[in-house]
Design a protein around this motif. Structure first.
Motif, PDB file in Angstrom:
ATOM      1  N   THR A   1       1.561   2.873   4.496  1.00  0.00           N
ATOM      2  CA  THR A   1       0.187   2.412   4.293  1.00  0.00           C
ATOM      3  C   THR A   1      -0.344   2.821   2.922  1.00  0.00           C
ATOM      4  O   THR A   1      -0.975   2.028   2.212  1.00  0.00           O
ATOM      5  CB  THR A   1      -0.722   2.962   5.396  1.00  0.00           C
ATOM      6  OG1 THR A   1      -0.234   2.528   6.681  1.00  0.00           O
ATOM      7  CG2 THR A   1      -2.150   2.478   5.208  1.00  0.00           C
ATOM      8  N   ALA A   2      -0.093   4.090   2.568  1.00  0.00           N
ATOM      9  CA  ALA A   2      -0.538   4.559   1.252  1.00  0.00           C
ATOM     10  C   ALA A   2       0.150   3.780   0.138  1.00  0.00           C
ATOM     11  O   ALA A   2      -0.459   3.489  -0.899  1.00  0.00           O
ATOM     12  CB  ALA A   2      -0.261   6.057   1.111  1.00  0.00           C
ATOM     13  N   TRP A   3       1.403   3.428   0.344  1.00  0.00           N
ATOM     14  CA  TRP A   3       2.137   2.660  -0.660  1.00  0.00           C
ATOM     15  C   TRP A   3       1.528   1.259  -0.820  1.00  0.00           C
ATOM     16  O   TRP A   3       1.330   0.795  -1.941  1.00  0.00           O
ATOM     17  CB  TRP A   3       3.598   2.576  -0.243  1.00  0.00           C
ATOM     18  CG  TRP A   3       4.468   1.798  -1.173  1.00  0.00           C
ATOM     19  CD1 TRP A   3       4.892   0.524  -1.033  1.00  0.00           C
ATOM     20  CD2 TRP A   3       5.004   2.267  -2.410  1.00  0.00           C
ATOM     21  NE1 TRP A   3       5.667   0.151  -2.093  1.00  0.00           N
ATOM     22  CE2 TRP A   3       5.761   1.207  -2.961  1.00  0.00           C
ATOM     23  CE3 TRP A   3       4.929   3.465  -3.112  1.00  0.00           C
ATOM     24  CZ2 TRP A   3       6.423   1.324  -4.175  1.00  0.00           C
ATOM     25  CZ3 TRP A   3       5.600   3.580  -4.313  1.00  0.00           C
ATOM     26  CH2 TRP A   3       6.335   2.516  -4.831  1.00  0.00           C
ATOM     27  N   LYS A   4       1.231   0.619   0.299  1.00  0.00           N
ATOM     28  CA  LYS A   4       0.605  -0.704   0.224  1.00  0.00           C
ATOM     29  C   LYS A   4      -0.761  -0.619  -0.454  1.00  0.00           C
ATOM     30  O   LYS A   4      -1.111  -1.478  -1.279  1.00  0.00           O
ATOM     31  CB  LYS A   4       0.459  -1.290   1.630  1.00  0.00           C
ATOM     32  CG  LYS A   4       1.767  -1.661   2.300  1.00  0.00           C
ATOM     33  CD  LYS A   4       1.510  -2.227   3.680  1.00  0.00           C
ATOM     34  CE  LYS A   4       2.813  -2.635   4.366  1.00  0.00           C
ATOM     35  NZ  LYS A   4       2.583  -3.173   5.723  1.00  0.00           N
ATOM     36  N   THR A   5      -1.540   0.408  -0.086  1.00  0.00           N
ATOM     37  CA  THR A   5      -2.862   0.566  -0.693  1.00  0.00           C
ATOM     38  C   THR A   5      -2.756   0.788  -2.197  1.00  0.00           C
ATOM     39  O   THR A   5      -3.520   0.207  -2.986  1.00  0.00           O
ATOM     40  CB  THR A   5      -3.599   1.741  -0.040  1.00  0.00           C
ATOM     41  OG1 THR A   5      -3.700   1.512   1.379  1.00  0.00           O
ATOM     42  CG2 THR A   5      -4.988   1.902  -0.627  1.00  0.00           C
ATOM     43  N   ALA A   6      -1.800   1.623  -2.608  1.00  0.00           N
ATOM     44  CA  ALA A   6      -1.624   1.886  -4.031  1.00  0.00           C
ATOM     45  C   ALA A   6      -1.175   0.637  -4.771  1.00  0.00           C
ATOM     46  O   ALA A   6      -1.624   0.369  -5.897  1.00  0.00           O
ATOM     47  CB  ALA A   6      -0.624   3.018  -4.232  1.00  0.00           C
TER      48      ALA A   6
ATOM     49  N   GLY B   1       0.107   7.742  -5.807  1.00  0.00           N
ATOM     50  CA  GLY B   1       0.392   6.781  -4.751  1.00  0.00           C
ATOM     51  C   GLY B   1       1.605   5.927  -5.009  1.00  0.00           C
ATOM     52  O   GLY B   1       2.226   5.435  -4.072  1.00  0.00           O
TER      53      GLY B   1
ATOM     54  N   ARG C   1      -5.121  -5.009  -8.330  1.00  0.00           N
ATOM     55  CA  ARG C   1      -6.510  -5.244  -8.734  1.00  0.00           C
ATOM     56  C   ARG C   1      -6.766  -4.742 -10.154  1.00  0.00           C
ATOM     57  O   ARG C   1      -7.459  -5.389 -10.931  1.00  0.00           O
ATOM     58  CB  ARG C   1      -7.468  -4.562  -7.756  1.00  0.00           C
ATOM     59  CG  ARG C   1      -7.586  -5.273  -6.410  1.00  0.00           C
ATOM     60  CD  ARG C   1      -8.795  -4.760  -5.652  1.00  0.00           C
ATOM     61  NE  ARG C   1      -8.702  -3.327  -5.407  1.00  0.00           N
ATOM     62  CZ  ARG C   1      -8.151  -2.778  -4.340  1.00  0.00           C
ATOM     63  NH1 ARG C   1      -7.637  -3.555  -3.399  1.00  0.00           N
ATOM     64  NH2 ARG C   1      -8.114  -1.464  -4.196  1.00  0.00           N
TER      65      ARG C   1
ATOM     66  N   GLU D   1      -1.822  -2.464  -3.883  1.00  0.00           N
ATOM     67  CA  GLU D   1      -2.966  -3.370  -3.933  1.00  0.00           C
ATOM     68  C   GLU D   1      -3.954  -2.919  -5.002  1.00  0.00           C
ATOM     69  O   GLU D   1      -4.534  -3.748  -5.717  1.00  0.00           O
ATOM     70  CB  GLU D   1      -3.649  -3.419  -2.563  1.00  0.00           C
ATOM     71  CG  GLU D   1      -4.733  -4.468  -2.447  1.00  0.00           C
ATOM     72  CD  GLU D   1      -4.192  -5.875  -2.607  1.00  0.00           C
ATOM     73  OE1 GLU D   1      -4.944  -6.734  -3.113  1.00  0.00           O
ATOM     74  OE2 GLU D   1      -3.019  -6.114  -2.244  1.00  0.00           O
ATOM     75  N   GLN D   2      -4.149  -1.606  -5.117  1.00  0.00           N
ATOM     76  CA  GLN D   2      -5.032  -1.097  -6.157  1.00  0.00           C
ATOM     77  C   GLN D   2      -4.464  -1.399  -7.546  1.00  0.00           C
ATOM     78  O   GLN D   2      -5.195  -1.772  -8.464  1.00  0.00           O
ATOM     79  CB  GLN D   2      -5.228   0.408  -5.988  1.00  0.00           C
ATOM     80  CG  GLN D   2      -6.148   1.018  -7.031  1.00  0.00           C
ATOM     81  CD  GLN D   2      -6.302   2.515  -6.859  1.00  0.00           C
ATOM     82  OE1 GLN D   2      -5.752   3.099  -5.924  1.00  0.00           O
ATOM     83  NE2 GLN D   2      -7.031   3.143  -7.763  1.00  0.00           N
TER      84      GLN D   2
END
Length: 725
Positions: free
Chosen positions: A357-362, A287, A368, A364-365
């Motif tokens: 979107t996948a970049w933002k999700t990655a 990601g 975390r 954010e992950q």
């Protein structure tokens, strides 16, 4: 169901009244009261009464006044108000039916006054005991402390004998010359005598007299001798408050260092999600991969390709359609291009949205995982480095994509020029054919030499130029497709770079706030008073590191970034505005959590404070130095009469067993003495104090009341007050 736990039992101490006779006695009593307050942490159940009896003509009235003052002091100590204050301070009476009376007599000054007082003061002791028993049914146990110089040994012997005959259970003596025959200044030896007196008051030390000696039950038959315990003591005051303050700030600084400590990404490559293009396997797409080449291939696979070029084949347009043929082909090519663009637009947009979107999700992950890990501590330093690397890679990727876009633009411009040239050639060819009229047909028929040229142009040149135009139109569409993909890829990477910049600025702001908080904590540390020896920098730092938890505490999850976001980087919760900004709020969060965690230190005794500073060898040396300072304050020693060294380790409330720190201190002192513990070493848990470690030394001495000099006399040297630990 809530588990019910009983409150800890209060510490138990005994009440005492101090009868002061003489200036030195008052000085010792005052110092002893100050030490008692410091050790107990509260006002002790203690009263001091000045003796007014001088033994002269008005002695009876003075004795009555002194007796009245002593009785009133006993009444106050036995009152309910005094008991309530004691309970409020966390203490309880060890013996409800007893009050200690300590007669502290000064024989260092005016010997004549001391001699006159000898005729009257001992008589007060049984009278006070009788009066208190009749009124309160409380026993008064009496002990005496004589403050004397060696030259007044004769008078001291008389005092010791008189006190024992008056009912004193034990008599102690202290003076300016210690057992090593060193002479001390008045302030120094009186302070040591006060330490010994306070130690005897607040501990349960019970000196066992040698057989047939030092007992009030067997008065001395020899009228020229007196017997007493020469005493000396040393105290090590536990700097627990200073330790807590120092450790709290240092632990908070360690937390900041743990959070923002810089780490090399190469050392963490096993867990890092940041991979360059060469690291990517052909079947997997991480990601957070900055891989424009692979993303370009994926985009080209997601977007429908340009439709293949049309084949002219064996088409034979009618004569009348030849002039309009270029326009017809151009219109058909435009429609095909518009249809292909419509079919490509939606997949290209979906890929763009999905990639961002996948970049933002990655991201954010990753945040975390780095800042809110399931186990261990947040790794803000590594996280910041990863984001810095990401932004640098994205910047380089954007430059590469710009080159691709420029190349695609040039390719499209060349294809557009080729299309225009092919169309112009086709138009010129079609314009060379005769117009489809009867006049033109008659003209061709009468000119047979033109038939071959017209046939060659129609059958050979026209298909070639038409196909060339169709191929050029296809190549133009292919160049347009590549250029549109490059635009989408560029737009995706610009959006990815913007998101990465936002995350980088956020963590940079948070780490900056933590850095400022660390600087504020360092300033607070400089303002704190350093604990006394042996608590040094290394010990404080070691203790602070030992208090760090293995995992990130949830209580610190609200540590905020502040700044323009005004929210927590860890959980996104709004934070109140605080004067001083994010750094002040971060420091407050850290210190608040640390101070709560330092609750275990609140149960530390002086034994814990000392035992946690050194290994066994160093600890034995320090205790040995402390024991040397606790030499009995009298030059004459009689080893056959008995000697004892008491290591007094304060116990915790309601606990009767020894703790590891106390056992370690006992073993260290025994190792220093190189003697069996049973020979002279005893340990005892004090009933109250939790802030001072005490060493009490006592030697049974026989006080000579004769006027002759004997061989026991020896030169006395002067000494200065020494620091122990």
């Amino acid at each position: 169901m809530t588990e019910q736990t009983s409150p800890p039992a209060p510490r138990r101490i005994r009440r005492a009244v101090i009868l002061m006779a003489g200036p030195a006695a008052e000085a010792v009593a005052g110092e002893m009261q100050a030490l008692s307050r410091a050790w107990l942490g509260a006002e002790p159940p203690l009263a001091a009464v000045r003796c007014a009896a001088q033994g002269d003509a008005g002695g009876e009235e003075e004795m009555a006044a002194t007796l009245s003052a002593l009785s009133q002091a006993c009444d106050c100590l036995a009152s309910g108000e005094a008991s309530g204050r004691l309970r409020a301070a966390g203490y309880a009476l060890a013996r409800q039916d007893e009050i200690q009376l300590w007669a502290v007599v000064d024989i260092t000054g005016d010997l004549e006054s001391s001699t006159r007082r000898l005729q009257t003061l001992p008589a007060l002791l049984p009278r006070l005991a009788e009066a208190v028993w009749r009124r309160l049914r409380i026993h008064v146990t009496t002990r005496g402390l004589l403050l004397a110089e060696p030259e007044a040994e004769k008078l001291a012997a008389k005092w010791a004998r008189a006190l024992v005959n008056a009912g004193a259970e034990q008599v102690f003596i202290a003076g300016p010359v210690d057992a090593a025959r060193l002479c001390w200044e008045p302030g120094a030896w009186q302070a040591r005598a006060a330490t010994a007196l306070a130690t005897l008051l607040w501990s349960d030390v019970a000196l066992q007299a040698p057989a047939g000696r030092l007992s009030h039950e067997a008065p001395a038959e020899d009228g020229n001798t007196g017997e007493a315990w020469s005493i000396g003591a040393a105290a090590w005051q536990a700097p627990l408050t200073q330790i807590r303050q120092q450790v709290a700030v240092r632990c908070a600084m360690e937390i900041v260092e743990q959070l923002i400590g810089q780490e090399r990404i190469l050392e963490d490559s096993a867990t890092s999600q940041i991979l360059v293009d060469a690291d990517l396997p052909p079947w997997e797409m991480p990601g957070l991969a900055v891989a424009p080449g692979r993303h370009r291939l994926i985009l080209e696979g997601a977007v429908p390709p340009e439709p293949p070029a049309e084949v002219w084949g064996r088409q034979r347009p009618a004569w009348h359609a030849l002039p309009k043929l270029p326009a017809v082909l151009r219109t058909a090519a435009g429609k095909r291009a518009a249809q292909a663009h419509a079919e490509q637009y939606t997949p290209r947009g979906e890929w763009l949205d999905g990639q961002v979107t996948a970049w933002k999700t990655a991201l954010e992950q990753l945040r975390r995982e780095r800042l809110m890990p399931a186990a261990g501590w947040p790794r803000a330093g590594l996280y910041q480095q990863e984001l810095e690397a990401l932004t640098a890679q994205l910047q380089a990727a954007c430059v590469t994509i710009e080159d691709w876009l420029e190349e695609a633009g040039q390719r499209f411009a060349g294809a557009e020029t080729a299309v225009a040239q092919a169309l112009l050639t086709l138009e010129e060819l079609c314009a060379g054919f005769p117009t489809p009229t009867w006049a033109a047909a008659r003209a061709i028929l009468v000119r047979p030499w033109c038939w071959l040229a017209i046939a060659w142009a129609y059958w050979i040149m026209l298909p070639r130029h038409a196909q060339k135009y169709l191929d050029a139109a296809y190549h133009q569409g292919q160049a347009r497709w590549l250029e549109a993909n490059a635009h989408a890829l560029r737009q995706a990477y610009l959006a990815m770079a913007q998101v990465a910049h936002d995350y980088r600025d956020e963590i940079k702001e948070w780490v900056g706030a933590l850095g400022e908080a660390q600087a504020k904590l360092a300033e607070q540390l400089k303002e704190l008073d350093a604990p006394p020896e042996p608590w040094a920098e290394a010990e404080l730092q070691r203790l602070a590191k030992s208090l760090l938890p293995d995992a990130w505490p949830a209580a610190l999850a609200t540590l905020c970034s502040g700044g323009s976001h005004e929210r927590s980087i860890l959980n996104g919760t709004p934070q109140p505005a605080v004067e001083g900004g994010a750094a002040t709020l971060a420091a407050a969060h850290l210190l608040g959590w640390v101070e709560n965690r330092l609750g275990d230190l609140a149960t530390w005794t002086a034994a814990d404070c000392l035992a946690n500073t050194a290994d066994d060898v160093e600890l034995a040396q320090r205790l040995g130095s402390l024991a040397d300072t606790a030499l009995p304050l009298w030059p004459e020693t009689d080893q056959e009469a008995g000697a004892a060294l008491w290591l007094i380790c304060p116990s915790r409330a309601g606990e009767q067993t020894y703790h590891p720190a106390e056992e370690r201190l006992q073993a260290s002192l025994q190792a220093w003495a190189s003697l069996p513990a049973a020979a002279w070493l005893q340990t005892h848990a004090a009933a109250g104090s939790a802030s001072a470690l005490l060493l009490l030394r006592a030697t049974a001495v026989r006080l000579d009341g004769t006027d002759s000099e004997d061989e026991r006399s020896a030169p006395i040297e002067s000494a200065q007050t020494q620091e122990v630990i």
